[in-house]
Write a protein that holds these residues in place. Structure first.
Motif, PDB file in Angstrom:
ATOM      1  N   MET A 171     -88.679  53.080  -2.205  1.00  0.00           N
ATOM      2  CA  MET A 171     -88.100  52.626  -0.903  1.00  0.00           C
ATOM      3  C   MET A 171     -86.702  52.960  -0.958  1.00  0.00           C
ATOM      4  SD  MET A 171     -88.009  49.048   0.917  1.00  0.00           S
ATOM      5  CE  MET A 171     -89.841  48.670   1.026  1.00  0.00           C
ATOM      6  N   GLU A 219     -84.161  51.346   4.308  1.00  0.00           N
ATOM      7  CA  GLU A 219     -85.713  50.566   4.687  1.00  0.00           C
ATOM      8  C   GLU A 219     -85.481  49.105   4.244  1.00  0.00           C
ATOM      9  OE1 GLU A 219     -89.299  53.396   3.917  1.00  0.00           O
ATOM     10  OE2 GLU A 219     -87.939  54.142   2.585  1.00  0.00           O
ATOM     11  N   THR A 261     -86.340  45.500   6.545  1.00  0.00           N
ATOM     12  CA  THR A 261     -87.186  44.289   6.254  1.00  0.00           C
ATOM     13  C   THR A 261     -86.598  43.065   6.734  1.00  0.00           C
ATOM     14  OG1 THR A 261     -86.675  44.245   4.001  1.00  0.00           O
ATOM     15  CG2 THR A 261     -88.161  45.846   4.620  1.00  0.00           C
ATOM     16  N   LYS A 280     -84.177  47.667  14.053  1.00  0.00           N
ATOM     17  CA  LYS A 280     -85.100  48.448  13.947  1.00  0.00           C
ATOM     18  C   LYS A 280     -85.398  49.594  15.000  1.00  0.00           C
ATOM     19  CE  LYS A 280     -88.408  44.989  12.046  1.00  0.00           C
ATOM     20  NZ  LYS A 280     -88.840  45.826  10.793  1.00  0.00           N
TER      21      LYS A 280
END
Length: 353
Positions: free
Chosen positions: A1, A5, A9, A42
């Motif tokens: 990852m 990213e 989360t 996001k």
């Protein structure tokens, strides 16, 4: 990852992150620029910097829309544009890196509620990705080469400042892109000062010389300490040195993912205490490092949490006898499932120059 990213989360709709520290911006963008601010959501990510860095930022930063700030478009206007575009209501920020004045200005001028999130933002850095580990190995290799070079330059009569200058030159000559911190170079009775500052004291026969130094390479730090003797070492000096080395090896033997920092510290501290020097080892056994020279979690008596897999931490016990001398030996290790990998290659036996 990838690192960006990981930041995503942390977020739900209507939430964003305000990255103001150089370290978090570097971590998210995987590219280092001295000045800038980034916003992560996001719905999108934007990175803002000025004319001095905009060309390289637009060329090298991936995953962000990169925009210039100037007299017409300030950081605050750029940030508020992103807040509106991404529907951000709450903005997590790095409270450990903002002054009160900076926080108050952000709070006044941004159109989102600021939420302290430093622990979550920086927490990802406790565990390194494989590519980060490779960079840190390269950084350590540069420091090891510098140490090898400096051994041939240590002479009776040179000052601590002169030796520090030679060490800095050796680090850059061998590939450093910067320094992890100002090197600690102390000699004789000054070696009893764990964080002594190089001064005008001249090196003498029979001195211990402690050198604590590290390089920056691709934004990541190395860290190491070696204590050497000039001309000769007394029996007491040898005993203290051997005790510190035994303590470091005991700490390294206790090191693996899942073990608490407290347990690792205790393994090394027991050796020093059993030898009668317990009161002369005051600092913790080790600290994590990465983009910063001191990161969490630590290998000290206060850390009762298990160390994570692929943490990178120093192993640096010491004994410091006030007014006489001190010894510290430091390597950097990577935590694995069944032990650790010591990435320092410099010899640890007592070197007498």
């Amino acid at each position: 990852m990838r690192n960006l990213e990981k930041y995503l989360t942390l977020l739900d709709e209507g939430q964003g992150l305000l990255l103001t520290s150089r370290y978090s911006r570097h971590y998210g963008a995987e590219f280092d620029i001295a000045e800038g601010v980034a916003i992560v959501a996001k719905a999108g990510c934007r990175y803002f910097t000025d004319s001095r860095y905009i060309e390289s930022a637009q060329h090298d930063i991936k995953g962000f829309e990169v925009l210039e700030v100037n007299a017409q478009n300030s950081y605050f206007s750029r940030l508020n544009d992103a807040i509106e575009a991404y529907g951000i209501k709450q903005l997590g920020y790095e409270e450990n890196y903002l002054t009160v004045a900076e926080f108050l200005e952000y709070e006044e001028k941004l159109n989102a509620k600021l939420i302290p999130m430093n622990a979550k933002i920086s927490g990802f850095r406790a565990t390194k990705e494989e590519w980060e580990l490779e960079v840190m190995k390269d950084a350590q290799a540069i420091a090891d080469r510098a140490f090898s070079d400096i051994l041939g330059r240590i002479k009776v009569g040179m000052t601590e400042k002169e030796l520090a200058a030679e060490l800095i030159y050796a680090m850059y000559k061998n590939g450093a892109e910067g320094l992890s911190f100002d090197p600690i170079v102390v000699s004789g009775p000054n070696t009893s000062l764990p964080h002594g500052v190089p001064g005008d004291r001249k090196l003498c026969e029979g001195d211990f010389i402690t050198m604590d130094f590290g390089v920056l390479y691709k934004g990541y730090c190395s860290d190491m300490t070696r204590t050497v003797a000039l001309g000769y070492a007394t029996e007491e000096m040898k005993k203290v040195y051997d005790t510190v080395l035994e303590a470091q090896l005991a700490g390294i033997a206790a090191t693996r993912a899942g073990v608490t920092g407290q347990t690792i510290d205790a393994a090394a501290r027991k050796v020093i205490t059993d030898a009668g020097y317990g009161e002369y080892f005051g600092h913790g056994y080790g600290h994590s490092l990465g983009l910063e020279i001191h990161e969490a979690p630590n290998c000290n008596a206060r850390n009762t949490e298990p160390m994570p897999l692929h943490a990178v931490a120093s192993a640096e016990p010491g004994i410091y006898l006030p007014g006489k001398f001190g010894v510290r030996i430091e390597d950097v290790v990577i935590f694995t499932e069944d032990g650790c990998i010591d990435i320092a290659s410099s010899p640890k036996n007592l070197i007498v120059i």
